[in-house]
Design a protein around this motif. Sequence first.
Motif, short mmCIF file in Angstrom:
data_model
loop_
_atom_site.label_atom_id
_atom_site.label_comp_id
_atom_site.label_asym_id
_atom_site.label_seq_id
_atom_site.Cartn_x
_atom_site.Cartn_y
_atom_site.Cartn_z
N VAL A 147 0.84 -1.20 0.00
CA VAL A 147 0.00 0.00 0.00
C VAL A 147 0.87 1.25 0.00
CG1 VAL A 147 -1.65 1.35 1.36
CG2 VAL A 147 -2.00 -1.11 1.04
N PHE A 148 1.92 1.26 0.81
CA PHE A 148 2.83 2.41 0.82
C PHE A 148 3.53 2.56 -0.53
CE2 PHE A 148 2.50 2.25 5.47
CZ PHE A 148 2.48 3.61 5.76
N PHE A 149 3.90 1.44 -1.13
CA PHE A 149 4.55 1.45 -2.44
C PHE A 149 3.61 2.04 -3.49
CE2 PHE A 149 5.66 -0.90 -6.42
CZ PHE A 149 6.92 -0.35 -6.61
N GLY A 150 2.35 1.60 -3.47
CA GLY A 150 1.38 2.12 -4.42
C GLY A 150 1.08 3.59 -4.19
N LYS A 151 0.98 4.00 -2.92
CA LYS A 151 0.70 5.40 -2.61
C LYS A 151 1.82 6.31 -3.08
CE LYS A 151 -1.10 6.71 1.24
NZ LYS A 151 -1.35 6.91 2.70
N ALA A 152 3.06 5.82 -3.00
CA ALA A 152 4.19 6.62 -3.49
C ALA A 152 4.06 6.87 -4.99
CB ALA A 152 5.50 5.91 -3.18
N SER A 153 3.55 5.87 -5.71
CA SER A 153 3.36 6.03 -7.16
C SER A 153 2.28 7.05 -7.48
CB SER A 153 3.00 4.68 -7.79
OG SER A 153 4.01 3.72 -7.56
N LEU A 154 1.31 7.20 -6.58
CA LEU A 154 0.21 8.14 -6.82
C LEU A 154 0.69 9.59 -6.81
CD1 LEU A 154 -2.63 6.57 -4.63
CD2 LEU A 154 -2.21 6.27 -7.07
N LYS A 155 1.87 9.84 -6.26
CA LYS A 155 2.40 11.20 -6.19
C LYS A 155 3.13 11.61 -7.47
CE LYS A 155 3.01 10.83 -1.17
NZ LYS A 155 4.00 10.85 -0.06
N SER A 156 3.29 10.66 -8.38
CA SER A 156 4.01 10.95 -9.61
C SER A 156 3.22 11.92 -10.50
CB SER A 156 4.26 9.64 -10.38
OG SER A 156 4.82 9.91 -11.65
N LYS A 157 3.94 12.70 -11.28
CA LYS A 157 3.31 13.60 -12.24
C LYS A 157 2.90 12.86 -13.51
CE LYS A 157 5.85 17.69 -10.66
NZ LYS A 157 6.79 18.78 -11.05
N ASN A 158 3.41 11.64 -13.66
CA ASN A 158 3.10 10.83 -14.84
C ASN A 158 1.78 10.09 -14.62
OD1 ASN A 158 3.06 8.42 -16.59
ND2 ASN A 158 5.09 9.13 -17.23
N ALA A 159 0.83 10.29 -15.52
CA ALA A 159 -0.49 9.68 -15.38
C ALA A 159 -0.43 8.16 -15.40
CB ALA A 159 -1.42 10.19 -16.48
N SER A 160 0.45 7.60 -16.23
CA SER A 160 0.58 6.15 -16.30
C SER A 160 1.08 5.57 -14.99
CB SER A 160 1.55 5.76 -17.43
OG SER A 160 1.03 6.10 -18.69
N VAL A 161 2.05 6.24 -14.38
CA VAL A 161 2.60 5.77 -13.11
C VAL A 161 1.53 5.84 -12.02
CG1 VAL A 161 4.32 6.22 -11.31
CG2 VAL A 161 4.96 6.38 -13.72
N ARG A 162 0.75 6.91 -12.01
CA ARG A 162 -0.32 7.03 -11.02
C ARG A 162 -1.35 5.92 -11.20
NH1 ARG A 162 -0.14 12.49 -12.51
NH2 ARG A 162 -2.18 12.32 -13.53
N PHE A 163 -1.69 5.63 -12.45
CA PHE A 163 -2.66 4.56 -12.73
C PHE A 163 -2.11 3.21 -12.28
CE2 PHE A 163 -4.62 1.58 -15.90
CZ PHE A 163 -5.89 1.61 -15.35
N GLN A 164 -0.83 2.98 -12.55
CA GLN A 164 -0.20 1.73 -12.12
C GLN A 164 -0.16 1.64 -10.59
OE1 GLN A 164 3.19 2.44 -15.04
NE2 GLN A 164 3.22 0.20 -14.94
N GLY A 165 0.03 2.77 -9.93
CA GLY A 165 0.01 2.77 -8.47
C GLY A 165 -1.34 2.32 -7.93
N LYS A 166 -2.41 2.78 -8.56
CA LYS A 166 -3.75 2.35 -8.14
C LYS A 166 -3.93 0.85 -8.35
CE LYS A 166 -5.85 6.83 -9.29
NZ LYS A 166 -6.79 7.54 -10.21
N LEU A 167 -3.45 0.36 -9.49
CA LEU A 167 -3.56 -1.07 -9.77
C LEU A 167 -2.77 -1.90 -8.75
CD1 LEU A 167 -3.22 -1.05 -13.66
CD2 LEU A 167 -5.27 -1.61 -12.35
#
Length: 240
Positions: free
Chosen positions: A165-185
């Motif tokens: 969950v922490f790993f995914g939440k860190a991805s949600l802070k990215s400016k890249n939309a793909s990375v944020r989407f991958q974080g949610k997944l």
Amino acid sequence: MVFNLIDIVNGIFSMIFVICSVLIGVKIILKYRPTNNPTFVYMGLTWIGLTSPWWGSTIGFVIGLFNDGQGISLSAYLLITITLLPVFILFYLKAITDLLWRQAQGVLIITYGIVGALFMIAYIYFSLVAPEVVGGLENPVDIRYNTFASYYLMLIILTFLIGGVFFGKASLKSKNASVRFQGKLLIIAFCSFSIGAFLDASIKLNVIGLLITRGILISSALEFYTGFILPTFLQKRFLE
């Protein structure tokens, strides 16, 4: 003894989950070559290793198909399953702490390494000498763990969930939309696996319950894959 319906469902869906997860793990590992990023190796190995509790069910089912429903012995079942889980969780911690908690990496890996080594020693010893201490086969494709094995499995599930969950939440802070989407997944994948694994380990399931639980686990594998390797069609579907 011939397999009954619940044994067949259990065995088939264990096999589907394991095969899918191994293929997904290998695919993620191969992502290292074009990126030179070791996180893909660690996470690929982690996902393969996390399916180890279902290896015994899969092998027992396959052998039972050709042996009048007789699977493998309790000792063999135990040794096939979670013996190496302490090693795989170290790969996971290495990946997570490389990205998030670098300053705590040494402490976490050493602590889990010591606990894991003690677990492996006790687990292998009792699996060979007194396997009934570790668990018991309810049928050729299902086991119920006792005492320290159950507690260790719960520790692994919680570790995987919290770190994920922490790993995914860190991805949600990215400016890249793909990375944020991958974080949610990835967050969905970590939660799905943890829920499915907990239900599978703690509740005696009927056919419907097995279908739902294994469906959750199989979906978690697909979510984990898309969280690391986002297919083009998903990018077009959700990001364009």
